[in-house]
Design a protein around this motif. Structure first.
Motif, PDB file in Angstrom:
ATOM      1  N   GLU A  11       0.825  -1.203   0.000  1.00  0.00           N
ATOM      2  CA  GLU A  11       0.000   0.000   0.000  1.00  0.00           C
ATOM      3  C   GLU A  11       0.865   1.261   0.000  1.00  0.00           C
ATOM      4  OE1 GLU A  11      -2.659  -0.193   3.290  1.00  0.00           O
ATOM      5  OE2 GLU A  11      -3.618  -2.052   2.636  1.00  0.00           O
ATOM      6  N   ILE A  12       1.929   1.267   0.815  1.00  0.00           N
ATOM      7  CA  ILE A  12       2.810   2.435   0.895  1.00  0.00           C
ATOM      8  C   ILE A  12       3.515   2.674  -0.443  1.00  0.00           C
ATOM      9  CG2 ILE A  12       4.877   3.381   2.000  1.00  0.00           C
ATOM     10  CD1 ILE A  12       2.435   3.458   3.791  1.00  0.00           C
ATOM     11  N   LEU A  13       4.000   1.595  -1.055  1.00  0.00           N
ATOM     12  CA  LEU A  13       4.689   1.733  -2.339  1.00  0.00           C
ATOM     13  C   LEU A  13       3.739   2.231  -3.427  1.00  0.00           C
ATOM     14  CD1 LEU A  13       6.912  -1.485  -2.328  1.00  0.00           C
ATOM     15  CD2 LEU A  13       7.652   0.880  -1.953  1.00  0.00           C
ATOM     16  N   ALA A  14       2.516   1.720  -3.440  1.00  0.00           N
ATOM     17  CA  ALA A  14       1.536   2.171  -4.431  1.00  0.00           C
ATOM     18  C   ALA A  14       1.214   3.651  -4.231  1.00  0.00           C
ATOM     19  CB  ALA A  14       0.264   1.330  -4.333  1.00  0.00           C
ATOM     20  N   LEU A  15       1.108   4.079  -2.957  1.00  0.00           N
ATOM     21  CA  LEU A  15       0.845   5.487  -2.670  1.00  0.00           C
ATOM     22  C   LEU A  15       1.987   6.370  -3.153  1.00  0.00           C
ATOM     23  CD1 LEU A  15      -0.732   7.764  -1.250  1.00  0.00           C
ATOM     24  CD2 LEU A  15       0.485   7.139   0.863  1.00  0.00           C
ATOM     25  N   MET A  16       3.239   5.965  -2.865  1.00  0.00           N
ATOM     26  CA  MET A  16       4.388   6.756  -3.299  1.00  0.00           C
ATOM     27  C   MET A  16       4.458   6.844  -4.821  1.00  0.00           C
ATOM     28  SD  MET A  16       7.374   5.597  -0.638  1.00  0.00           S
ATOM     29  CE  MET A  16       8.534   6.769  -1.347  1.00  0.00           C
ATOM     30  N   ASP A  17       4.165   5.742  -5.489  1.00  0.00           N
ATOM     31  CA  ASP A  17       4.213   5.735  -6.954  1.00  0.00           C
ATOM     32  C   ASP A  17       3.143   6.660  -7.537  1.00  0.00           C
ATOM     33  OD1 ASP A  17       5.297   4.554  -9.442  1.00  0.00           O
ATOM     34  OD2 ASP A  17       3.265   3.764  -9.640  1.00  0.00           O
ATOM     35  N   ARG A  18       1.952   6.637  -6.941  1.00  0.00           N
ATOM     36  CA  ARG A  18       0.876   7.514  -7.432  1.00  0.00           C
ATOM     37  C   ARG A  18       1.224   8.981  -7.222  1.00  0.00           C
ATOM     38  NH1 ARG A  18      -3.385   9.913  -4.990  1.00  0.00           N
ATOM     39  NH2 ARG A  18      -3.164   8.721  -3.058  1.00  0.00           N
ATOM     40  N   VAL A  27      12.198  11.000  -6.981  1.00  0.00           N
ATOM     41  CA  VAL A  27      12.310  10.230  -5.743  1.00  0.00           C
ATOM     42  C   VAL A  27      13.668   9.539  -5.694  1.00  0.00           C
ATOM     43  CG1 VAL A  27      11.395   8.318  -4.371  1.00  0.00           C
ATOM     44  CG2 VAL A  27       9.824   9.831  -5.611  1.00  0.00           C
ATOM     45  N   MET A  28      14.370   9.719  -4.592  1.00  0.00           N
ATOM     46  CA  MET A  28      15.588   8.957  -4.333  1.00  0.00           C
ATOM     47  C   MET A  28      15.230   7.899  -3.295  1.00  0.00           C
ATOM     48  SD  MET A  28      19.317  10.234  -3.012  1.00  0.00           S
ATOM     49  CE  MET A  28      20.654   9.063  -2.780  1.00  0.00           C
ATOM     50  N   PHE A  29      15.213   6.660  -3.707  1.00  0.00           N
ATOM     51  CA  PHE A  29      14.737   5.565  -2.876  1.00  0.00           C
ATOM     52  C   PHE A  29      15.938   4.797  -2.323  1.00  0.00           C
ATOM     53  CE2 PHE A  29      10.439   3.886  -2.293  1.00  0.00           C
ATOM     54  CZ  PHE A  29      10.699   2.764  -1.522  1.00  0.00           C
ATOM     55  N   MET A  34      15.619  -5.711  -2.970  1.00  0.00           N
ATOM     56  CA  MET A  34      15.771  -5.698  -4.420  1.00  0.00           C
ATOM     57  C   MET A  34      14.436  -5.844  -5.143  1.00  0.00           C
ATOM     58  SD  MET A  34      18.905  -5.023  -4.716  1.00  0.00           S
ATOM     59  CE  MET A  34      19.393  -5.300  -6.419  1.00  0.00           C
ATOM     60  N   ALA A  35      13.454  -6.468  -4.492  1.00  0.00           N
ATOM     61  CA  ALA A  35      12.129  -6.549  -5.098  1.00  0.00           C
ATOM     62  C   ALA A  35      11.494  -5.158  -5.184  1.00  0.00           C
ATOM     63  CB  ALA A  35      11.238  -7.489  -4.290  1.00  0.00           C
ATOM     64  N   VAL A  36      11.706  -4.338  -4.154  1.00  0.00           N
ATOM     65  CA  VAL A  36      11.207  -2.965  -4.163  1.00  0.00           C
ATOM     66  C   VAL A  36      11.920  -2.155  -5.246  1.00  0.00           C
ATOM     67  CG1 VAL A  36      11.078  -0.821  -2.836  1.00  0.00           C
ATOM     68  CG2 VAL A  36      10.504  -3.000  -1.749  1.00  0.00           C
ATOM     69  N   VAL A  37      13.225  -2.370  -5.386  1.00  0.00           N
ATOM     70  CA  VAL A  37      13.986  -1.693  -6.427  1.00  0.00           C
ATOM     71  C   VAL A  37      13.395  -2.014  -7.798  1.00  0.00           C
ATOM     72  CG1 VAL A  37      16.223  -1.561  -7.590  1.00  0.00           C
ATOM     73  CG2 VAL A  37      16.112  -1.591  -5.090  1.00  0.00           C
ATOM     74  N   ALA A  38      13.124  -3.277  -8.046  1.00  0.00           N
ATOM     75  CA  ALA A  38      12.586  -3.693  -9.343  1.00  0.00           C
ATOM     76  C   ALA A  38      11.229  -3.053  -9.617  1.00  0.00           C
ATOM     77  CB  ALA A  38      12.475  -5.214  -9.387  1.00  0.00           C
ATOM     78  N   GLN A  39      10.445  -2.882  -8.553  1.00  0.00           N
ATOM     79  CA  GLN A  39       9.104  -2.340  -8.712  1.00  0.00           C
ATOM     80  C   GLN A  39       9.095  -0.824  -8.887  1.00  0.00           C
ATOM     81  OE1 GLN A  39       6.493  -3.379  -5.490  1.00  0.00           O
ATOM     82  NE2 GLN A  39       4.911  -1.923  -6.082  1.00  0.00           N
ATOM     83  N   MET A  40      10.001  -0.110  -8.193  1.00  0.00           N
ATOM     84  CA  MET A  40       9.886   1.343  -8.067  1.00  0.00           C
ATOM     85  C   MET A  40      10.876   2.136  -8.914  1.00  0.00           C
ATOM     86  SD  MET A  40       7.381   1.849  -5.930  1.00  0.00           S
ATOM     87  CE  MET A  40       7.626   3.551  -5.382  1.00  0.00           C
ATOM     88  N   ALA A  41      12.019   1.562  -9.231  1.00  0.00           N
ATOM     89  CA  ALA A  41      13.122   2.386  -9.745  1.00  0.00           C
ATOM     90  C   ALA A  41      13.177   2.448 -11.269  1.00  0.00           C
ATOM     91  CB  ALA A  41      14.446   1.863  -9.201  1.00  0.00           C
ATOM     92  N   ASP A  42      13.765   3.547 -11.760  1.00  0.00           N
ATOM     93  CA  ASP A  42      14.150   3.663 -13.170  1.00  0.00           C
ATOM     94  C   ASP A  42      15.646   3.388 -13.312  1.00  0.00           C
ATOM     95  OD1 ASP A  42      11.537   4.605 -14.100  1.00  0.00           O
ATOM     96  OD2 ASP A  42      12.001   6.405 -12.943  1.00  0.00           O
ATOM     97  N   ARG A  43      16.441   3.967 -12.386  1.00  0.00           N
ATOM     98  CA  ARG A  43      17.885   3.762 -12.376  1.00  0.00           C
ATOM     99  C   ARG A  43      18.307   3.300 -10.992  1.00  0.00           C
ATOM    100  NH1 ARG A  43      19.961   8.449 -12.276  1.00  0.00           N
ATOM    101  NH2 ARG A  43      22.096   7.786 -12.708  1.00  0.00           N
ATOM    102  N   VAL A  44      19.455   2.625 -10.954  1.00  0.00           N
ATOM    103  CA  VAL A  44      19.934   2.032  -9.708  1.00  0.00           C
ATOM    104  C   VAL A  44      21.409   2.356  -9.509  1.00  0.00           C
ATOM    105  CG1 VAL A  44      20.183  -0.096  -8.361  1.00  0.00           C
ATOM    106  CG2 VAL A  44      18.318   0.108 -10.013  1.00  0.00           C
ATOM    107  N   GLU A  55      26.275   1.113 -11.485  1.00  0.00           N
ATOM    108  CA  GLU A  55      25.168   2.018 -11.774  1.00  0.00           C
ATOM    109  C   GLU A  55      24.600   1.662 -13.135  1.00  0.00           C
ATOM    110  OE1 GLU A  55      24.204   6.839 -12.161  1.00  0.00           O
ATOM    111  OE2 GLU A  55      26.243   6.120 -11.721  1.00  0.00           O
ATOM    112  N   GLY A  56      23.271   1.751 -13.250  1.00  0.00           N
ATOM    113  CA  GLY A  56      22.645   1.457 -14.526  1.00  0.00           C
ATOM    114  C   GLY A  56      21.136   1.498 -14.416  1.00  0.00           C
ATOM    115  N   THR A  57      20.462   1.173 -15.511  1.00  0.00           N
ATOM    116  CA  THR A  57      19.006   1.066 -15.486  1.00  0.00           C
ATOM    117  C   THR A  57      18.624  -0.189 -14.701  1.00  0.00           C
ATOM    118  OG1 THR A  57      18.878  -0.266 -17.495  1.00  0.00           O
ATOM    119  CG2 THR A  57      18.885   2.153 -17.749  1.00  0.00           C
TER     120      THR A  57
END
Length: 357
Positions: A11-18, A27-29, A34-44, A55-57
């Motif tokens: 729920e928190i991740l969905a709220l932040m994404d919205r 957003v700097m997360f 790593m599951a959260v990274v895969a869901q939320m990030a563009d770059r890592v 560093e990369g996508t």
């Protein structure tokens, strides 16, 4: 959101994404999940020992990781269906995890703890006179048992009663109704300050947050020796010092850490001190309340393996409270699932993780 249960985390991740999409905010997360990274990030950006190592996508990092630490992070978290009494994946050896075959402890028939129809309610006060107008039903009619040398995992989301149960077992709260039998002795109505030394020593706790459980003004060695003194271990400081060093060996901390202050330790090292302190009185039962949720995934693996290894050596019974189903499957003999204070499912690990769920 790593210290939250998985349903609240989603729920928190969905709220932040919205909010990010609606406001256009960058957003700097910062996370180890790593599951959260895969869901939320563009770059890592991956850091190791204070330096950027990769560093990369998201696609580049997940599909073709280059640095050993990145590979270890991706391999460190066990996946459902894969971890049935097996050690953590091979890349963890890069970070010093022992290459050992983990043999689950099935537990002997001797019952150490028996909980029967346990109920704990908290009054809700309202009005000018602050009268009780309702009750919060934290735990309702809960029954289970713990056998010697067994690991029972308790799984439920936030607000479903797991922390209340842990507090009642420890004497930090008392029960409204029902029984808790520890070695056939009723303890459900005895607060911790009224429990005898042996009862306190018999059931100990490893807390979720290792950063708040150590005295910042006392050395690591002194804190462990203080626990030994409270539990009546040894007849002199020399004897307690010897046992303190043995406990540091047990949790795989260098002996020179005895002279360190908590601020000089990492999160994983602090949690190892907490584990040493929990085992200082020769605990028969250890309640581990989400003991690795505040740690990064590579340290989670090491601390989880450490708990299992100590349990085998000390023949301790473990009540493991967690919302991480992959870790629960990895180390449990039996699993109990709670929802809104009630047990909705209980059985062996294989039974609970098999369909129909």
């Amino acid at each position: 959101p790593t210290a939250l249960d998985v349903t609240i985390q989603a729920e928190i991740l969905a709220l932040m994404d919205r909010l990010k999409r609606e406001t256009g905010t960058a957003v700097m997360f910062i996370t180890h999940d790593m599951a959260v990274v895969a869901q939320m990030a563009d770059r890592v950006v991956v850091m190791f020992r204070g330096k950027k190592v990769e560093e990369g996508t998201v696609e580049e990092i997940f599909e073709n990781p280059q640095h050993p630490y990145t590979k270890a992070l991706l391999a460190a978290v066990p996946k459902l269906g894969e971890m049935t009494g097996k050690p953590y994946p091979e890349p963890m050896k890069l970070l010093g995890t022992p290459d050992k075959e983990i043999v689950p402890i099935k537990g002997r028939e001797e019952t150490l703890l028996s909980v029967k129809n346990l109920t704990t309610r908290f009054p809700v006060q309202g009005g000018f006179l602050r009268r009780t107008v309702a009750n919060v039903h934290a735990v309702e009619d809960l029954s289970f048992s713990l056998n010697k040398g067994q690991t029972l995992s308790l799984v439920c989301e936030s607000g479903c009663g797991k922390s209340t149960l842990a507090k009642v077992l420890m004497g930090l709260e008392t029960a409204t109704d029902g029984q808790i039998l520890l070695d056939n002795k009723n303890i459900e109505h005895i607060p911790i300050q009224s429990r005898d030394t042996q009862t306190v020593a018999d059931i100990q706790m490893v807390f979720q947050n290792p950063f708040d459980t150590l005295n910042p003004s006392m050395t690591v060695g002194r804190q462990i020796m203080r626990a030994l003194e409270i539990f009546g271990h040894g007849n002199s400081d020399e004897e307690r010092h010897t046992e303190m060093m043995r406990l540091l060996d047990l949790v795989k901390l260098p002996r020179e850490f005895a002279e360190r202050m908590p601020r000089q330790l990492s999160g994983g090292q602090k949690q190892r001190v907490g584990i040493a302190r929990a085992f200082a009185g020769g605990a028969k039962i250890v309640v581990a309340d989400e003991p690795v949720s505040a740690l990064d995934v590579s340290v989670q693996a090491a601390v989880t393996d450490l708990l299992m290894e100590i349990q085998r050596e000390e023949k301790t019974t473990l009540l493991f409270i967690s919302h991480d189903l992959s870790i629960v499957r990895y180390l449990s003999d039996r699993v109990m699932v709670m929802y809104l204070g009630h047990v909705v499912e209980m059985g062996t690990t294989d039974q609970v993780f098999a369909p129909p769920y």
